[in-house]
Every structure is written in structure tokens, then in C-alpha cells.
Write a protein that holds these residues in place. Structure first.
Motif, PDB file in Angstrom:
ATOM      1  N   UNK A  58       0.834  -1.205   0.000  1.00 55.04           N
ATOM      2  CA  UNK A  58       0.000   0.000   0.000  1.00 55.04           C
ATOM      3  C   UNK A  58       0.863   1.247   0.000  1.00 55.04           C
ATOM      4  N   UNK A  59       0.325   2.301  -0.623  1.00 59.66           N
ATOM      5  CA  UNK A  59       1.061   3.553  -0.740  1.00 59.66           C
ATOM      6  C   UNK A  59       1.316   4.236   0.590  1.00 59.66           C
ATOM      7  N   UNK A  60       0.381   4.101   1.540  1.00 62.48           N
ATOM      8  CA  UNK A  60       0.543   4.760   2.826  1.00 62.48           C
ATOM      9  C   UNK A  60       1.777   4.252   3.548  1.00 62.48           C
ATOM     10  N   UNK A  61       1.978   2.942   3.517  1.00 59.69           N
ATOM     11  CA  UNK A  61       3.135   2.357   4.200  1.00 59.69           C
ATOM     12  C   UNK A  61       4.441   2.868   3.603  1.00 59.69           C
ATOM     13  N   UNK A  62       4.479   2.949   2.278  1.00 69.02           N
ATOM     14  CA  UNK A  62       5.706   3.415   1.634  1.00 69.02           C
ATOM     15  C   UNK A  62       5.928   4.905   1.859  1.00 69.02           C
ATOM     16  N   UNK A  63       4.832   5.667   1.999  1.00 68.75           N
ATOM     17  CA  UNK A  63       4.980   7.086   2.324  1.00 68.75           C
ATOM     18  C   UNK A  63       5.587   7.248   3.712  1.00 68.75           C
ATOM     19  N   UNK A  64       5.101   6.471   4.677  1.00 65.58           N
ATOM     20  CA  UNK A  64       5.634   6.525   6.034  1.00 65.58           C
ATOM     21  C   UNK A  64       7.100   6.110   6.035  1.00 65.58           C
ATOM     22  N   UNK A  65       7.418   5.030   5.339  1.00 69.99           N
ATOM     23  CA  UNK A  65       8.809   4.567   5.302  1.00 69.99           C
ATOM     24  C   UNK A  65       9.706   5.558   4.565  1.00 69.99           C
ATOM     25  N   UNK A  66       9.157   6.222   3.524  1.00 69.68           N
ATOM     26  CA  UNK A  66       9.943   7.220   2.805  1.00 69.68           C
ATOM     27  C   UNK A  66      10.295   8.416   3.672  1.00 69.68           C
ATOM     28  N   UNK A  67       9.308   8.905   4.431  1.00 67.54           N
ATOM     29  CA  UNK A  67       9.562  10.028   5.347  1.00 67.54           C
ATOM     30  C   UNK A  67      10.563   9.615   6.419  1.00 67.54           C
ATOM     31  N   UNK A  68      10.398   8.389   6.928  1.00 71.21           N
ATOM     32  CA  UNK A  68      11.335   7.899   7.939  1.00 71.21           C
ATOM     33  C   UNK A  68      12.746   7.784   7.374  1.00 71.21           C
ATOM     34  N   UNK A  69      12.851   7.329   6.123  1.00 67.67           N
ATOM     35  CA  UNK A  69      14.166   7.213   5.496  1.00 67.67           C
ATOM     36  C   UNK A  69      14.824   8.560   5.267  1.00 67.67           C
ATOM     37  N   UNK A  70      14.011   9.553   4.901  1.00 69.99           N
ATOM     38  CA  UNK A  70      14.544  10.887   4.638  1.00 69.99           C
ATOM     39  C   UNK A  70      14.977  11.594   5.919  1.00 69.99           C
ATOM     40  N   UNK A  71      14.071  11.633   6.899  1.00 68.00           N
ATOM     41  CA  UNK A  71      14.341  12.373   8.131  1.00 68.00           C
ATOM     42  C   UNK A  71      15.075  11.551   9.179  1.00 68.00           C
ATOM     43  N   UNK A  72      15.040  10.226   9.041  1.00 63.41           N
ATOM     44  CA  UNK A  72      15.702   9.381  10.020  1.00 63.41           C
ATOM     45  C   UNK A  72      17.067   8.888   9.586  1.00 63.41           C
ATOM     46  N   UNK A  73      17.392   9.068   8.288  1.00 63.36           N
ATOM     47  CA  UNK A  73      18.672   8.578   7.789  1.00 63.36           C
ATOM     48  C   UNK A  73      19.419   9.615   6.960  1.00 63.36           C
ATOM     49  N   UNK A  74      18.867   9.974   5.789  1.00 56.28           N
ATOM     50  CA  UNK A  74      19.617  10.775   4.824  1.00 56.28           C
ATOM     51  C   UNK A  74      19.997  12.141   5.381  1.00 56.28           C
ATOM     52  N   UNK A  75      18.996  12.917   5.814  1.00 53.75           N
ATOM     53  CA  UNK A  75      19.283  14.283   6.271  1.00 53.75           C
ATOM     54  C   UNK A  75      20.170  14.297   7.514  1.00 53.75           C
TER      55      UNK A  75
END
Length: 291
Positions: A58-75
Motif C-alpha cells: 500500500x502507498x501509505x506504508x511506503x509514504x511513512x517509510x519514505x519520510x522515515x528514510x529521509x528524516x531518520x537517515x539521509x538528512x
């Protein structure tokens, strides 16, 4: 056994600042992030496959994981890499120790079960006092470079704080799936950024930098995450999150012992204030009616 793993996890996360300090002289911060994420994600995905977890559709799960990846890892990884070009590893670890204080301060906005008490507010005040002590000499000594580096580390701490609050409110996936998905999204994004912005530049490591990057990917990223999710159901989140408060203590000690850094007197003055702050926030009496 669980407490031994708890201590190991605290050492792993504290040691990341030293490894970054070794790598940044010859490798661009964004490239370090890409390498660290790539190595760590590969290991976590192998564990994910071994555990036979299903991939969310589902798109919602990937949106949550994407935000987590951006703010929890990359930045935050990039900000820490930049910040460590200007501040000692021990100071970076000390600044990161404010993240749990920020998390508790804003937790009531995300979770109705969280409340700000006088004890918590006192902890926040002491934490802010520690930052004032920490920043005061830097402002007088070097108004430009040091403040930018310290600001980058603080920005990373705020990213971690927001990510934990965001996942607490919106995440519905199991921890391993969230970790694997967010790290995968983060790796793909940062890999693309490196190709576009860096090309082949920014990567001329010496031997010590190569080992530091490998260490970052294997230990403070992959192994640390695996231990974290192993301990979470066994000792509970309250005890596990105390690791975030040990890092500011262990970081400066490792910086002195391994890199031979001499901490500014302001660091030594701020350290007890921040340790007292996070201690007040963490060692709170349980609310009545709760186990």
C-alpha cells in the motif's frame, strides 16, 4: 545477556561519531552517507529476507517509510557528516544528546498518553542551560564556522526527534519492515543524489577512511539496528531509549581515548547539565494504573 547487548548498542552509536571524524577529511559527507546506507541496507535486507517478512503493497506504508528514510537517515547522516568537519566527535555526541529531550517535550502533541510534568520541564530547562553553556564560548571564539557545524549536529538531532514522534503516531508496520523499507528508500534517494551532485568527485579515501566507512555501515547502522529491534520486545521501549542518554557521556570519552581530542572546558561544564536533564526526563515515575 540483554543488558550486555544494551551496552554494546550504546557503544556502537557513540562510536559512529569517531568513525565519521576519520572519514570526512578524504570523503565528502554525502558520499559517506551513501556508502554507509548501502552497506547497512544490504545487511538489513538479508535479515528481512531470512525472516520471511512480506513487502508492503500500500502507498501509505511506503509514504511513512519514505519520510522515515529521509528524516531518520539521509538528512541527519549528511548533517552529522558536515558538522563533524567543524566540531570534535565528543562535542557532536553531546549535542545529539538533546534529541530525547526534544522528543519528550513535543510528545504530548503526538500522543495523548504523554504529559509534561514539573520533573520533565525541569529536565528541559537543564538541557537548554547545557546548550547555553556549550554555545557561549563558541560564539565568542568563532562566530561562523563552529556555529554552523554545531547547528548541523543540532539539526540532525531534531530530525531524529521528529522521526520518532512521526513513527509513533503514524507507523502501523512491524519494526523490521519499517527499518528495511525506510533504509531502502533512503539508500536509493541518497545514491541518486550522489550521482547527480557528486559524480565521481568527493571519494578519494585513504585506508583509514575506507575502514571507517565499512565500520559505519556494518556496526552503527546495520548491527545496531538489528540489536535495537531484538531488544525492543524483550526489555521494552522505556529502558531501551535510555541508550540515547548514554551516548552524550560515552561520546566525549571515546573522543578523548581514541582520537586524543581535548574537550573544551565548556563541554565539561555542559556535560553534567545535559546528563542531569536527560536523567530527569527518562527516570520518571510510572503513571498510576500503568504496569
Amino acid at each position: 545477556m540483554n543488558m550486555c547487548l544494551w551496552v554494546c548498542l550504546a557503544l556502537m552509536w557513540s562510536s559512529a561519531f569517531l568513525a565519521i571524524k576519520v572519514a570526512v577529511p578524504t570523503v565528502a559527507p554525502l558520499v559517506i552517507v551513501a556508502c554507509r546506507m548501502g552497506i547497512g541496507t544490504g545487511i538489513v535486507l538479508m535479515v528481512f529476507a531470512f525472516a520471511r517478512k512480506s513487502v508492503p503493497r500500500d502507498g501509505r506504508s511506503w509514504l511513512v517509510m519514505g519520510i522515515a528514510g529521509l528524516l531518520g537517515n539521509i538528512i541527519p547522516f549528511t548533517l552529522i557528516g558536515y558538522g563533524e568537519q567543524h566540531v570534535d566527535s565528543g562535542l557532536a555526541a553531546l549535542l545529539m544528546g538533546i534529541a530525547p529531550v526534544v522528543t519528550v517535550l513535543f510528545a504530548p502533541l503526538f500522543d495523548r498518553g504523554e504529559h509534561l510534568t514539573g520533573r520533565v520541564l525541569l529536565g528541559v530547562v537543564l538541557g537548554l542551560a547545557g546548550l547555553v553553556v556549550l554555545f557561549g564560548p563558541a560564539v565568542l571564539r568563532d562566530l561562523g564556522r563552529d556555529l554552523l557545524g554545531q547547528g548541523a549536529i543540532l539539526g540532525a538531532a531534531l530530525c531524529y526527534a521528529f522521526t520518532s514522534l512521526f513513527l509513533r503516531r503514524f507507523n502501523r508496520l512491524d519494526p523490521l519492515t519499517t527499518t528495511a523499507g525506510s533504509m531502502t528508500v533512503g539508500t536509493l534517494c541518497v545514491g541518486g543524489l550522489v550521482l547527480v551532485l557528486q559524480g565521481g568527485a568527493g571519494f578519494s579515501p585513504d585506508g583509514s577512511a575506507v575502514w571507517a566507512i565499512v565500520y559505519l555501515g556494518v556496526v552503527p547502522t546495520a548491527l545496531a539496528m538489528l540489536i535495537y529491534f531484538h531488544l525492543l520486545p524483550r526489555i521494552g521501549a522505556p529502558r531501551l531509549t535510555q541508550i540515547n542518554f548514554v551516548v552524550p557521556v560515552v561520546g566525549p570519552l571515546l573522543g578523548m581515548l581514541i582520537l586524543g581530542e581535548r574537550p573544551d572546558p565548556a563541554v565539561l561544564l555542559a556535560l553534567p547539565l545535559i546528563v542531569a536533564a536527560v536523567g530527569l526526563v527518562v527516570f520518571r515515575p510510572a503513571a498510576k494504573g500503568k504496569p
